[in-house]
Design a protein around this motif. Structure first.
Motif, PDB file in Angstrom:
ATOM      1  N   GLY A  97      55.941  56.755  42.018  1.00 57.21           N
ATOM      2  CA  GLY A  97      56.774  56.613  40.825  1.00 57.21           C
ATOM      3  C   GLY A  97      56.113  56.974  39.515  1.00 57.21           C
ATOM      4  N   GLY A  98      54.856  57.401  39.544  1.00 61.71           N
ATOM      5  CA  GLY A  98      54.231  57.884  38.320  1.00 61.71           C
ATOM      6  C   GLY A  98      54.870  59.198  37.901  1.00 61.71           C
ATOM      7  N   GLU A  99      54.700  59.559  36.632  1.00 56.72           N
ATOM      8  CA  GLU A  99      55.329  60.779  36.118  1.00 56.72           C
ATOM      9  C   GLU A  99      54.282  61.708  35.516  1.00 56.72           C
ATOM     10  OE1 GLU A  99      58.323  59.805  33.227  1.00 56.72           O
ATOM     11  OE2 GLU A  99      58.999  58.093  34.412  1.00 56.72           O
ATOM     12  N   GLU A 100      54.302  62.966  35.938  1.00 58.76           N
ATOM     13  CA  GLU A 100      53.435  63.975  35.351  1.00 58.76           C
ATOM     14  C   GLU A 100      53.964  64.364  33.982  1.00 58.76           C
ATOM     15  OE1 GLU A 100      53.047  67.354  37.879  1.00 58.76           O
ATOM     16  OE2 GLU A 100      52.175  66.198  39.519  1.00 58.76           O
ATOM     17  N   SER A 101      53.050  64.687  33.101  1.00 60.06           N
ATOM     18  CA  SER A 101      53.419  65.213  31.802  1.00 60.06           C
ATOM     19  C   SER A 101      52.602  66.472  31.572  1.00 60.06           C
ATOM     20  CB  SER A 101      53.188  64.176  30.708  1.00 60.06           C
ATOM     21  OG  SER A 101      53.750  64.605  29.494  1.00 60.06           O
ATOM     22  N   GLN A 102      52.357  66.823  30.339  1.00 60.45           N
ATOM     23  CA  GLN A 102      51.696  68.064  29.984  1.00 60.45           C
ATOM     24  C   GLN A 102      50.237  67.833  29.613  1.00 60.45           C
ATOM     25  OE1 GLN A 102      53.986  70.163  27.060  1.00 60.45           O
ATOM     26  NE2 GLN A 102      52.367  71.604  26.595  1.00 60.45           N
ATOM     27  N   CYS A 103      49.407  68.842  29.826  1.00 59.66           N
ATOM     28  CA  CYS A 103      48.015  68.873  29.342  1.00 59.66           C
ATOM     29  C   CYS A 103      47.148  67.739  29.880  1.00 59.66           C
ATOM     30  CB  CYS A 103      47.973  68.862  27.821  1.00 59.66           C
ATOM     31  SG  CYS A 103      48.894  70.170  27.038  1.00 59.66           S
ATOM     32  N   GLY A 104      47.364  67.347  31.123  1.00 64.18           N
ATOM     33  CA  GLY A 104      46.542  66.294  31.713  1.00 64.18           C
ATOM     34  C   GLY A 104      47.039  64.890  31.448  1.00 64.18           C
ATOM     35  N   TRP A 105      48.201  64.760  30.827  1.00 62.90           N
ATOM     36  CA  TRP A 105      48.782  63.438  30.573  1.00 62.90           C
ATOM     37  C   TRP A 105      49.707  63.050  31.730  1.00 62.90           C
ATOM     38  CZ3 TRP A 105      49.187  60.640  25.633  1.00 62.90           C
ATOM     39  CH2 TRP A 105      48.343  61.152  24.656  1.00 62.90           C
ATOM     40  N   TRP A 114      48.071  57.833  30.690  1.00 63.35           N
ATOM     41  CA  TRP A 114      46.687  58.205  30.968  1.00 63.35           C
ATOM     42  C   TRP A 114      46.496  59.683  30.662  1.00 63.35           C
ATOM     43  CZ3 TRP A 114      43.368  54.474  33.008  1.00 63.35           C
ATOM     44  CH2 TRP A 114      43.972  53.308  33.488  1.00 63.35           C
ATOM     45  N   GLN A 115      45.286  60.035  30.276  1.00 64.27           N
ATOM     46  CA  GLN A 115      44.870  61.425  30.146  1.00 64.27           C
ATOM     47  C   GLN A 115      43.733  61.643  31.139  1.00 64.27           C
ATOM     48  OE1 GLN A 115      44.276  62.775  26.013  1.00 64.27           O
ATOM     49  NE2 GLN A 115      45.053  60.760  25.443  1.00 64.27           N
ATOM     50  N   VAL A 116      43.944  62.520  32.092  1.00 64.50           N
ATOM     51  CA  VAL A 116      42.955  62.806  33.129  1.00 64.50           C
ATOM     52  C   VAL A 116      42.296  64.124  32.744  1.00 64.50           C
ATOM     53  CG1 VAL A 116      42.554  63.058  35.590  1.00 64.50           C
ATOM     54  CG2 VAL A 116      44.434  61.597  34.785  1.00 64.50           C
ATOM     55  N   VAL A 117      41.072  64.029  32.226  1.00 64.11           N
ATOM     56  CA  VAL A 117      40.453  65.150  31.528  1.00 64.11           C
ATOM     57  C   VAL A 117      39.076  65.486  32.113  1.00 64.11           C
ATOM     58  CG1 VAL A 117      39.685  65.950  29.262  1.00 64.11           C
ATOM     59  CG2 VAL A 117      41.607  64.368  29.425  1.00 64.11           C
ATOM     60  N   PRO A 118      38.889  66.746  32.545  1.00 64.07           N
ATOM     61  CA  PRO A 118      37.564  67.139  33.021  1.00 64.07           C
ATOM     62  C   PRO A 118      36.603  67.351  31.847  1.00 64.07           C
ATOM     63  CG  PRO A 118      39.045  69.011  33.070  1.00 64.07           C
ATOM     64  CD  PRO A 118      39.866  67.816  32.644  1.00 64.07           C
ATOM     65  N   ALA A 119      35.329  67.174  32.103  1.00 64.69           N
ATOM     66  CA  ALA A 119      34.300  67.320  31.066  1.00 64.69           C
ATOM     67  C   ALA A 119      34.336  68.692  30.406  1.00 64.69           C
ATOM     68  CB  ALA A 119      32.917  67.055  31.665  1.00 64.69           C
ATOM     69  N   VAL A 120      34.721  69.712  31.151  1.00 70.53           N
ATOM     70  CA  VAL A 120      34.717  71.078  30.622  1.00 70.53           C
ATOM     71  C   VAL A 120      35.662  71.234  29.421  1.00 70.53           C
ATOM     72  CG1 VAL A 120      36.507  72.034  32.150  1.00 70.53           C
ATOM     73  CG2 VAL A 120      34.631  73.495  31.336  1.00 70.53           C
TER      74      VAL A 120
END
Length: 158
Positions: A97-105, A114-120
């Protein structure tokens, strides 16, 4: 410096949410659960607060009622080392039931952002080559879950 603990307001799912978050992040645990007593706004014995830790960071979850809900004005950033970590957290937090958004959100099934962000990302957004930064940013704007290889390919495209 005083300790700062994020307090997360839920309607009725504070314990369920805390247990979910503890299952997602390593070195995490529920420390204490308190309950409403007689004469409270909820039935006696209902979960009031949950104190928990996610990888050493303290949080409190409160079953305060339906008056307030989460929105994107506040989010938690997960600094991921690589694509494997991005994939892990993205799949766990968008499940059930989670929802994807844009740019890692994303928003998890409890409505928390949440923002799922790689170190790069940090490296690319501060690169002295502004063309590289702009190409990476343009690619990022087209993504939901961040694809590290695609981001680097876009940045290095001449």
């Amino acid at each position: 410096m005083p300790k700062i603990t994020p307090n997360l307001w839920f309607d009725t799912k504070a314990l369920e949410a805390a247990e979910f978050y503890v299952s997602v992040f390593p070195d995490s645990k529920v420390n204490h659960v308190s309950y409403y007593g007689e004469g409270g706004p909820r039935p006696a014995g209902t979960v009031l607060t949950v104190d928990f830790e996610l990888d050493g960071q303290a949080y409190t979850a409160l079953n305060g009622g339906p008056e307030f809900t989460f929105d994107e004005a506040v989010s938690f950033v997960i600094d991921c080392a690589d694509q494997e970590e991005v994939d892990h957290y993205w799949s766990r937090l968008t499940a059930d039931g989670g929802e994807e958004s844009q740019c890692g959100w994303l928003k998890d099934k409890y409505g928390l952002s949440w923002q799922v962000v790689p170190a790069v990302i940090g490296e690319l957004m501060t690169d002295p080559d502004t063309g590289r930064t702009q190409r990476a940013f343009a690619a990022l704007m087209e993504m939901r879950k961040i694809d590290v290889a695609a981001l680097l390919a876009a940045a290095d495209k001449a």
